[in-house]
Design a protein around this motif. Structure first.
Motif, PDB file in Angstrom:
ATOM      1  N   VAL A   1      34.845 -35.009   1.173  1.00 47.93           N
ATOM      2  CA  VAL A   1      35.748 -35.610   2.485  1.00 47.93           C
ATOM      3  C   VAL A   1      35.447 -34.548   3.545  1.00 47.93           C
ATOM      4  O   VAL A   1      35.820 -33.551   3.751  1.00 47.93           O
ATOM      5  CB  VAL A   1      37.155 -35.530   2.199  1.00 47.93           C
ATOM      6  N   SER A   2      34.633 -35.185   4.514  1.00 51.91           N
ATOM      7  CA  SER A   2      33.930 -34.552   5.556  1.00 51.91           C
ATOM      8  C   SER A   2      34.008 -35.417   6.835  1.00 51.91           C
ATOM      9  O   SER A   2      32.736 -35.884   7.031  1.00 51.91           O
ATOM     10  CB  SER A   2      32.737 -33.700   5.170  1.00 51.91           C
ATOM     11  N   PRO A   3      34.931 -35.667   7.659  1.00 52.57           N
ATOM     12  CA  PRO A   3      34.840 -36.612   8.621  1.00 52.57           C
ATOM     13  C   PRO A   3      33.739 -36.328   9.637  1.00 52.57           C
ATOM     14  O   PRO A   3      33.181 -37.048  10.446  1.00 52.57           O
ATOM     15  CB  PRO A   3      36.228 -36.643   9.185  1.00 52.57           C
TER      16      PRO A   3
ATOM     17  N   HIS B   1      30.334 -38.304   4.297  1.00 49.22           N
ATOM     18  CA  HIS B   1      31.749 -38.464   4.422  1.00 49.22           C
ATOM     19  C   HIS B   1      32.083 -39.829   3.259  1.00 49.22           C
ATOM     20  O   HIS B   1      31.491 -40.682   3.556  1.00 49.22           O
ATOM     21  CB  HIS B   1      32.239 -38.738   5.743  1.00 49.22           C
ATOM     22  N   LEU B   2      33.123 -39.272   2.265  1.00 48.66           N
ATOM     23  CA  LEU B   2      33.219 -40.211   1.520  1.00 48.66           C
ATOM     24  C   LEU B   2      32.390 -40.653   0.457  1.00 48.66           C
ATOM     25  O   LEU B   2      32.462 -41.902  -0.193  1.00 48.66           O
ATOM     26  CB  LEU B   2      34.123 -41.465   1.988  1.00 48.66           C
TER      27      LEU B   2
ATOM     28  N   HIS C   1      37.622 -34.674  -5.937  1.00 52.00           N
ATOM     29  CA  HIS C   1      37.194 -34.574  -4.398  1.00 52.00           C
ATOM     30  C   HIS C   1      36.852 -33.068  -3.791  1.00 52.00           C
ATOM     31  O   HIS C   1      37.403 -32.114  -4.455  1.00 52.00           O
ATOM     32  CB  HIS C   1      38.348 -35.134  -3.475  1.00 52.00           C
TER      33      HIS C   1
ATOM     34  N   SER D   1      36.082 -30.723  -0.125  1.00 42.34           N
ATOM     35  CA  SER D   1      36.082 -30.632   1.495  1.00 42.34           C
ATOM     36  C   SER D   1      35.562 -29.352   1.566  1.00 42.34           C
ATOM     37  O   SER D   1      35.531 -28.366   0.737  1.00 42.34           O
ATOM     38  CB  SER D   1      37.444 -30.841   1.911  1.00 42.34           C
TER      39      SER D   1
ATOM     40  N   ASP E   1      48.024 -39.488   5.505  1.00 39.73           N
ATOM     41  CA  ASP E   1      46.857 -39.805   4.537  1.00 39.73           C
ATOM     42  C   ASP E   1      46.048 -38.836   4.228  1.00 39.73           C
ATOM     43  O   ASP E   1      45.988 -37.505   4.799  1.00 39.73           O
ATOM     44  CB  ASP E   1      46.218 -40.973   5.145  1.00 39.73           C
TER      45      ASP E   1
ATOM     46  N   GLU F   1      42.685 -38.373   4.803  1.00 31.06           N
ATOM     47  CA  GLU F   1      41.715 -37.492   5.751  1.00 31.06           C
ATOM     48  C   GLU F   1      42.575 -36.954   6.975  1.00 31.06           C
ATOM     49  O   GLU F   1      41.855 -35.821   7.328  1.00 31.06           O
ATOM     50  CB  GLU F   1      41.026 -38.618   6.357  1.00 31.06           C
ATOM     51  N   ASP F   2      43.716 -37.120   7.195  1.00 24.61           N
ATOM     52  CA  ASP F   2      44.474 -36.592   8.255  1.00 24.61           C
ATOM     53  C   ASP F   2      44.945 -35.194   7.386  1.00 24.61           C
ATOM     54  O   ASP F   2      44.906 -34.111   8.235  1.00 24.61           O
ATOM     55  CB  ASP F   2      45.639 -37.298   8.586  1.00 24.61           C
TER      56      ASP F   2
ATOM     57  N   ASN G   1      42.134 -32.957   7.376  1.00 25.33           N
ATOM     58  CA  ASN G   1      41.743 -32.345   8.831  1.00 25.33           C
ATOM     59  C   ASN G   1      42.615 -31.419   9.150  1.00 25.33           C
ATOM     60  O   ASN G   1      42.400 -30.349   9.741  1.00 25.33           O
ATOM     61  CB  ASN G   1      41.736 -33.568   9.796  1.00 25.33           C
TER      62      ASN G   1
END
Length: 418
Positions: free
Chosen positions: A11-13, A19-20, A55, A57, A343, A345-346, A349
């Motif tokens: 998870v790394s936008p 990412h994903l 997962h 990050s 969610d 991703e938020d 973040n």
């Protein structure tokens, strides 16, 4: 430290290439050596870690925690506090200056950093803004910055003297320092212990109006506009505070703010049974305030979420609500609580913001970089209980609350905590 993470969803936008994506991640001697769809040649010296729905990050940062050492080791030592943070997913924490003695000299900062060496989670101390946090004279800000302080804060205490804040904001510009100002006017607060409103009236308790927070923020923002500099307002709690900070940012002022996780999930309604676990500073407010804080985070007006982790002895909480010390632990429950309102991703973040503000190098998931990773499973639903508390102190308002997702551990500072 050698480990292979198998089939980890990254998870790394900010990294669109990963990412994903599910990848194997090989880490040797604390450095990411290889990232691939599958790594099959595995030397016997490499520990393999696999977990259902794994997962990963970059490591998480908490911008405001308390331990106890020095002076209150019975609440929490630095060593155990950092272990708690690591087990809770945090590879880096900003330590509030609420020890005894208060860290207001460079030697105090050096002591804290030395005590924190050799742990998986890295500690970044704040120094006191004023000498002994008395709000009279500035502390040794420049010397503390050279020793490793990442900001200056009279913990949970109003900067009552506006000239002191003015001088601090002017002085710290010479070395890019970050000044904290706790948003509470003591005179407006008076002897208040909970949010002023229908609940405080029904309980017969003295209230703390939102005005106490908003008046302080308004004054501080006027001073910031006059002086320039960098201002951080920790743990805001009202809807009007969000509006004030939004207006200041629109003007271009260099201001940031944070909110405590518990102020997103609980309200003053939770005080109906006089449970001192819910006594915090700033106090729990109303549903309208909670909604505004959540919206402020989503819109980027509120910059950071913090656990506002404050360990306290049972004797400091098992008293009348008027006399109980404010504070709750929150490291262990941060991730599972945030996933109740955001969610995935938020949530990630929010847990990985703040590096630039505190002049810290942000980790990266990239071959050749030092491994600074948090491992988690984001879907499991469970109830937070005392078995989930790693802290020495157990004063958690999150007990018996629903949680979503579990932290599996961290890989950081060449240390594996799983």
């Amino acid at each position: 430290m050698n480990i292979l993470l198998k089939s980890a969803k990254i998870v790394s936008p900010e990294n669109s290439a990963l990412h994903l994506k599910k990848r194997d991640i090989l880490i040797k001697k604390g450095t990411i050596e290889k990232i691939a769809a599958s790594i099959t040649e595995i030397p016997s010296s490499i520990k393999v870690f696999e977990s259902k729905n794994l997962h990963v990050s970059i490591g998480w940062l908490d911008t405001g925690v308390c331990f106890g050492e020095p002076g209150h080791e019975e609440r929490e030592t630095i060593e155990n506090g950092l272990l708690v943070a690591a087990k809770s997913g945090f590879t880096n924490v900003i330590l509030n200056p609420n020890t005894t003695p208060i860290p207001d000299t460079s030697s105090d900062i050096v002591f804290l950093k030395e005590r924190a060496k050799g742990n998986g989670t890295q500690l970044h101390p704040l120094g006191s803004l004023s000498k002994h946090a008395k709000g009279v004279d500035l502390a040794e800000l420049f010397d503390m910055r050279k020793a490793g302080a990442v900001g200056f804060y009279d913990f949970k205490s109003q900067v009552a003297n506006p000239n002191l804040l003015k001088i601090a904001l002017l002085y710290t510009q010479s070395f890019n320092g970050l000044v904290f100002s706790f948003p509470e006017d003591k005179q407006i607060k008076g002897k208040g212990v909970v949010n002023e409103g229908a609940m405080s009236t029904s309980l017969g308790l003295k209230g703390i109006p939102g005005l106490a927070e908003e008046l302080q923020i308004s004054r501080d923002l006027f001073i910031l506009e006059y002086t320039g500099g960098k201002l951080h307002i920790p743990t805001i709690s009202t809807a009007n505070s969000v509006k004030l900070i939004a207006a200041a940012k629109k003007k271009g002022l260099d201001v940031s703010c944070s909110v405590a996780v518990h102020n997103l999930l609980f309200t003053d309604d939770n005080l109906s049974d006089f449970d001192t676990s819910f006594k915090v500073s700033p106090p729990l407010r109303t549903k309208d305030d909670t909604k505004a804080l959540l919206k402020g985070l989503k819109e980027g007006i509120v910059d950071f979420v913090t656990s506002d982790h404050i360990p306290l002895d049972i004797e400091e909480k098992r008293v009348e609500l008027d006399n109980a010390l404010p504070g709750t632990i929150g490291l262990e429950s941060s991730f599972g609580s945030l996933l109740q309102v955001f969610d995935l991703e938020d949530t990630i973040n929010l847990l990985t913001k703040g590096w630039e503000r505190f002049n810290l190098a942000k980790p990266e998931i990239e071959v050749g970089k030092s491994a600074c990773l948090t491992l988690f499973e984001p879907t499991e639903e469970w109830t937070f209980d005392e078995k989930a508390i790693f802290s020495t102190s157990k004063n958690s308002m999150f007990l018996n609350t629903p949680q979503k997702g579990r932290v599996l551990g961290t890989i950081s500072n060449n240390i594996i905590t799983l």
